[in-house]
Motif scaffolding. Structure first.
Motif, short mmCIF file in Angstrom:
data_model
loop_
_atom_site.label_atom_id
_atom_site.label_comp_id
_atom_site.label_asym_id
_atom_site.label_seq_id
_atom_site.Cartn_x
_atom_site.Cartn_y
_atom_site.Cartn_z
N UNK A 45 -17.16 44.75 -10.80
CA UNK A 45 -16.91 46.12 -10.26
C UNK A 45 -16.44 46.07 -8.82
N UNK A 46 -15.99 44.90 -8.39
CA UNK A 46 -15.55 44.72 -7.00
C UNK A 46 -14.22 45.44 -6.76
N UNK A 47 -13.86 45.51 -5.52
CA UNK A 47 -12.61 46.17 -5.14
C UNK A 47 -11.41 45.48 -5.79
N UNK A 48 -11.47 44.13 -5.87
CA UNK A 48 -10.35 43.39 -6.47
C UNK A 48 -10.15 43.80 -7.93
N UNK A 49 -11.22 43.86 -8.71
CA UNK A 49 -11.11 44.19 -10.14
C UNK A 49 -10.64 45.63 -10.34
N UNK A 50 -11.20 46.52 -9.54
CA UNK A 50 -10.83 47.94 -9.68
C UNK A 50 -9.38 48.19 -9.29
N UNK A 51 -8.89 47.38 -8.37
CA UNK A 51 -7.53 47.58 -7.89
C UNK A 51 -6.48 46.86 -8.74
N UNK A 52 -6.85 45.65 -9.23
CA UNK A 52 -5.84 44.81 -9.89
C UNK A 52 -5.98 44.73 -11.42
N UNK A 53 -7.16 45.00 -11.95
CA UNK A 53 -7.35 44.85 -13.41
C UNK A 53 -7.52 46.20 -14.10
N UNK A 54 -8.34 47.07 -13.50
CA UNK A 54 -8.61 48.37 -14.12
C UNK A 54 -7.34 49.14 -14.47
N UNK A 55 -6.32 49.16 -13.61
CA UNK A 55 -5.10 49.92 -13.96
C UNK A 55 -4.36 49.36 -15.18
N UNK A 56 -4.64 48.10 -15.54
CA UNK A 56 -3.93 47.47 -16.66
C UNK A 56 -4.59 47.75 -18.01
N UNK A 57 -5.81 48.30 -17.98
CA UNK A 57 -6.58 48.48 -19.21
C UNK A 57 -5.87 49.40 -20.19
N UNK A 58 -5.19 50.40 -19.68
CA UNK A 58 -4.53 51.34 -20.58
C UNK A 58 -3.24 50.83 -21.18
N UNK A 59 -2.76 49.71 -20.72
CA UNK A 59 -1.50 49.17 -21.22
C UNK A 59 -1.61 48.77 -22.69
N UNK A 60 -0.52 48.91 -23.41
CA UNK A 60 -0.51 48.61 -24.84
C UNK A 60 -0.83 47.14 -25.09
N UNK A 61 -0.23 46.24 -24.30
CA UNK A 61 -0.51 44.81 -24.42
C UNK A 61 -1.28 44.37 -23.18
N UNK A 62 -2.58 44.53 -23.25
CA UNK A 62 -3.45 44.26 -22.11
C UNK A 62 -3.35 42.78 -21.69
N UNK A 63 -3.34 41.90 -22.67
CA UNK A 63 -3.31 40.46 -22.38
C UNK A 63 -2.05 40.08 -21.62
N UNK A 64 -0.92 40.56 -22.08
CA UNK A 64 0.35 40.25 -21.44
C UNK A 64 0.40 40.81 -20.03
N UNK A 65 -0.20 41.99 -19.85
CA UNK A 65 -0.22 42.62 -18.52
C UNK A 65 -1.02 41.78 -17.53
N UNK A 66 -2.15 41.24 -18.00
CA UNK A 66 -2.98 40.39 -17.15
C UNK A 66 -2.21 39.14 -16.74
N UNK A 67 -1.57 38.50 -17.70
CA UNK A 67 -0.84 37.26 -17.42
C UNK A 67 0.31 37.51 -16.45
N UNK A 68 0.98 38.64 -16.61
CA UNK A 68 2.06 38.99 -15.70
C UNK A 68 1.55 39.24 -14.28
N UNK A 69 0.38 39.87 -14.20
CA UNK A 69 -0.21 40.17 -12.89
C UNK A 69 -0.60 38.88 -12.17
N UNK A 70 -1.16 37.94 -12.91
CA UNK A 70 -1.54 36.65 -12.31
C UNK A 70 -0.30 35.92 -11.80
N UNK A 71 0.75 35.97 -12.59
CA UNK A 71 2.00 35.31 -12.22
C UNK A 71 2.60 35.94 -10.95
N UNK A 72 2.47 37.24 -10.83
CA UNK A 72 3.09 37.95 -9.70
C UNK A 72 2.27 37.85 -8.42
#
Length: 793
Positions: A45-72
């Motif tokens: 529930x840290x600031x990092x998770x709320x800022x960088x992961x929480x917005x991706x939860x609603x995405x259709x392909x959550x897994x792909x969104x996470x991998x793209x975020x890590x890459x970026x």
């Protein structure tokens, strides 16, 4: 802290892998401190998770969104790694170490249903599992190639996630196994394992992974490496001692002798360890009282984890019997009495409960101990619980409760067990309880109620089992999208139980095609294929079963049978070699191995097999095998390896000596014994041959009615004719005195036989008449030889 310093990153990776730091916490980043303090929920529930992961939860392909975020976001790679670690450890807390936390990570729990479907791998996850989205998030993060390129430990954490994933599935997955095995091969090549502590730790974790899938040889390989790196030597030895309070005479008792040839690995002690409850029995002592001095070696946690892994290895690789229990108890005792590690203590106490659950004097402690352990799981979370967790073999929380329910059922507390089974969604066990309570109809009612709430493949299969209605299996098959190995297994086992093997085979075959690591299906498929005489399928099924479960002598024996039917006796011979390793005391297996060995020319193995059969049975007669063995040795026929069989002459004579002491009244055996003795071509052995021939004759005519039937008469005539030839042959290498005695005995014996037969009506039969004529010819020859001897004197 400057994360561009690779050495610093490596140190932090090491700290997170072993779950504690030897340096002052002030030197660590706050996110690492939080993980080491078991503040997993706060990290997620840290600031990092709320800022960088929480917005991706609603995405259709959550897994792909996470991998793209890590890459970026390369500058945040360390935060991503720590988030994955916090997620997986929080998952472990909720499902293994406790306490279970009812509150969810709200922003993440919304993907739970989708995650469950993805984690199920075409079957089903355990219904007692909590917060699967945590495992999914961790696996997604660790699977990032960008993260793996920066942090070597990312692959290791992905391996750990797969280890947990294997445990939460209702069915072991071949896909997950192959993926994880590939990970292991990559990790062992990494520089991170240059550290001897980490190398030992990883190989222990790999051992537990292979034990989960019952890959005995693989687990042995990785356990040996861990042992070698730790320079730990273990040996079970005996020492005089007492086990009961009133025991007068001391007896040899097993204890584990340990030696470490290096400085111990570092570890930390947990101050709040679970306790080992006392037995408090009126007969048994709490622990063995050794009268001899038993040396105790101080160990640290990683060395103890090796000992516990050895316990698991021995337990899974040996047959389940009292001897195995006696062999593995010293390993558990060593851990229980000495460890200061929470996970190792919990795991070892749990294993002791399993051992003690089948003995009337210990089952009460077993039940009390498991109840106590369940309470410990609900205690306040401490960071110490995660130390060596992945190398402890610790069971999930629901399995502790399952054990308690099983114990309650064993002592007759059926209703209490039923309540627990219902809470754990263990519908198979619910059916058992209702059957005991003579309320089997209730089982179907309960399952229908559950289906009305949420229909699942498993529930439809169980309803089919309870109602014997194959339409339920068809419904389950359609519900699974025709991808569930469970459905085909239940369907096939339904027909198998009814002995409709031709209908069972297609379903069982399809089940293993969908998931090829199902031992119970492979062995039933093999048996069903044998029954319908599909030898190729039977051989394939049993071969596959034996790869997964190498301790079943029946499976090896049936594999050999199928191979023989296919004409592949060499493979059958190898299968039978494995069968006798699994059950050294089953004479039928030794007999099968002996027969195949004689066919293939493994004459040395024939001798070994016959000796073992005699040791087990006391007596055994197989004249056909003995005749072939004797001919091979006497005629010096090459064996299967191209070696001379004459070299086995002495061993074959020893076998016949053993055999005639067990079976003293078989004329064929004595005659073959004589033939072998004569083959040594010494004066002493010629005398022995003559004695053995005489014993053969006496055995043949010992039945006073041998001449009253055609078969009996012909048998004695054939023997007498052979004996006459053997007498004549043996007498050629004797002195005159020995020759006179030998031929004189032969003359009297043959005259007696001829007279008996000529007095019977059977003499008119063609074959018998012909045999008599041949014997009289030998008799005349013997008389002439005697006359020559008398003339010379």
């Amino acid at each position: 802290m400057d994360f561009k310093d690779r050495e610093t990153e490596k140190q932090l990776e090491r700290v997170l892998l072993i779950n504690y730091s030897t340096s002052k916490d002030d030197n660590l980043p706050s996110i690492v401190k939080a993980i080491l303090a078991a503040e997993y929920a706060q990290t997620l529930n840290s600031e990092f998770c709320l800022e960088h992961i929480k917005p991706l939860v609603g995405n259709k392909d959550f897994k792909k969104s996470i991998l793209n975020a890590i890459q970026a976001e390369s500058e945040l790679h360390f935060n991503w790694l720590c988030t994955g670690i916090a997620s997986i450890l929080y998952f472990v807390q909720n499902n293994w170490t406790g306490p279970e936390v009812k509150d969810d990570i709200n922003w993440l729990s919304v993907i739970r249903n989708n995650v469950l479907q993805e984690l199920s791998l075409n079957d089903q996850c355990n219904e007692n599992m909590s917060k699967p989205e945590l495992l999914h998030l961790a696996k997604t993060i660790f699977s990032s190639k960008d993260l793996q390129n920066v942090f070597e430990s990312s692959l290791w954490w992905l391996f750990r996630a797969n280890l947990l994933h294997s445990t939460i599935l209702e069915e072991l997955s071949a896909v997950l196994f192959d993926e994880t095995e590939s990970l292991i091969l990559k990790i062992v090549e990494q520089d991170i394992l240059q550290d001897t502590f980490l190398k030992t730790l990883f190989h222990l974790e790999a051992t537990h992974f292979y034990l989960t899938y019952k890959r005995i040889q693989n687990s042995e390989h990785y356990l040996k490496i861990a042992n070698d790196v730790a320079m730990l030597r273990m040996e079970l030895v005996g020492a005089m001692g007492k086990r009961t309070k009133y025991q007068q005479e001391e007896k040899a008792q097993l204890f584990l002798k340990i030696k470490v040839n290096k400085e111990l690995f570092p570890s930390r002690e947990c101050k709040d360890l679970p306790k080992a409850l006392e037995l408090n029995d009126d007969l048994r002592l709490e622990r063995i009282e050794f009268s001899e001095s038993v040396e105790k070696v101080n160990l640290n946690a990683l060395e103890e984890a090796i000992i516990l892994a050895t316990h698991f290895q021995i337990k899974i690789s040996l047959p389940k019997d009292k001897l195995t229990d006696e062999e593995i108890i010293p390993y558990l005792t060593t851990i229980i009495e000495n460890t200061r590690n929470w996970s190792l203590k919990m795991s070892s106490l749990c294993q002791r409960c399993l051992l003690e659950s089948n003995h009337k004097r210990t089952i009460e402690r077993s039940m009390s101990q498991i109840e106590y352990l369940i309470e410990q799981l609900n205690n306040t979370q401490t960071a110490y619980k995660m130390d060596l967790f992945f190398a402890s073999g610790m069971k999930p929380i629901w399995q502790y409760k399952h054990m308690l329910a099983d114990l309650m059922l064993n002592v007759g507390m059926v209703k209490g067990a039923l309540e627990l089974y219902l809470n754990l969604y263990l519908w198979e066990d619910v059916i058992v309880c209702y059957t005991i309570l003579e309320l089997k109809h209730k089982a179907a009612e309960i399952i229908r109620q559950q289906i009305s709430k949420k229909p699942t493949v498993k529930l439809w299969c169980l309803l089919g089992d309870a109602t014997q209605d194959t339409d339920c299996y068809e419904t389950a098959w359609q519900l699974s999208g025709k991808k569930s190995s469970r459905v085909q297994r239940h369907w096939g086992l339904y027909y198998f139980a009814m002995k409709h093997y031709d209908e069972a085979v297609p379903h069982l075959k399809q089940s293993v095609e969908l998931n090829n690591i199902q031992e119970n299906v492979w062995i039933r498929l093999g048996f069903a294929a044998l029954q319908i005489e599909d030898w190729k399928l039977a051989a394939t099924a049993y071969r596959r079963y034996c790869e997964l479960e190498q301790t079943s002598f029946e499976a090896w024996n049936n594999l050999a049978k199928a191979c023989i039917k296919l004409g592949d006796k060499s493979r059958a011979w190898r299968a039978l070699q494995d069968a006798v390793k699994c059950n050294y005391d089953r004479w039928e297996i030794w007999d099968n191995l002996m027969v195949v060995s004689i066919d293939l020319g493994h004459f040395s193995e024939v001798i070994r097999c016959y000796h073992r059969i005699l040791e087990i049975k006391g007596s055994h007669t197989d004249v056909q095998v003995l005749r072939i063995l004797t001919k091979a040795v006497v005629d010096d026929i090459k064996d299967a390896e191209g070696n001379s069989s004459r070299r086995l002459l002495q061993r074959t004579l020893e076998l016949f000596g053993h055999l005639t002491s067990c079976v003293p009244n078989n004329s064929d055996i004595w005659r073959l014994y004589a033939e072998l003795s004569a083959a040594k071509k010494t004066e002493l052995d010629d005398q022995k041959a003559a004695q053995y021939l005489q014993r053969a004759y006496r055995c043949a005519v010992s039945d006073p009615r041998w001449f009253q039937t055609a078969d009996g008469t012909q048998s004695v005539l054939d023997l007498s004719l052979a004996l006459a030839d053997d007498y004549l042959s043996c007498s050629r290498n004797c002195t005159a005195v020995q020759k006179r005695a030998m031929l004189g005995s032969a003359k009297l014996s043959l005259q007696s036989v001829v007279k008996k037969v000529r007095d019977q009506e059977l003499i008119n039969q063609t074959e018998i008449s012909k045999s008599i004529e041949e014997i009289e010819e030998r008799l005349n020859e013997i008389v002439k030889e005697l006359a020559i001897i008398n003339t010379m004197n």
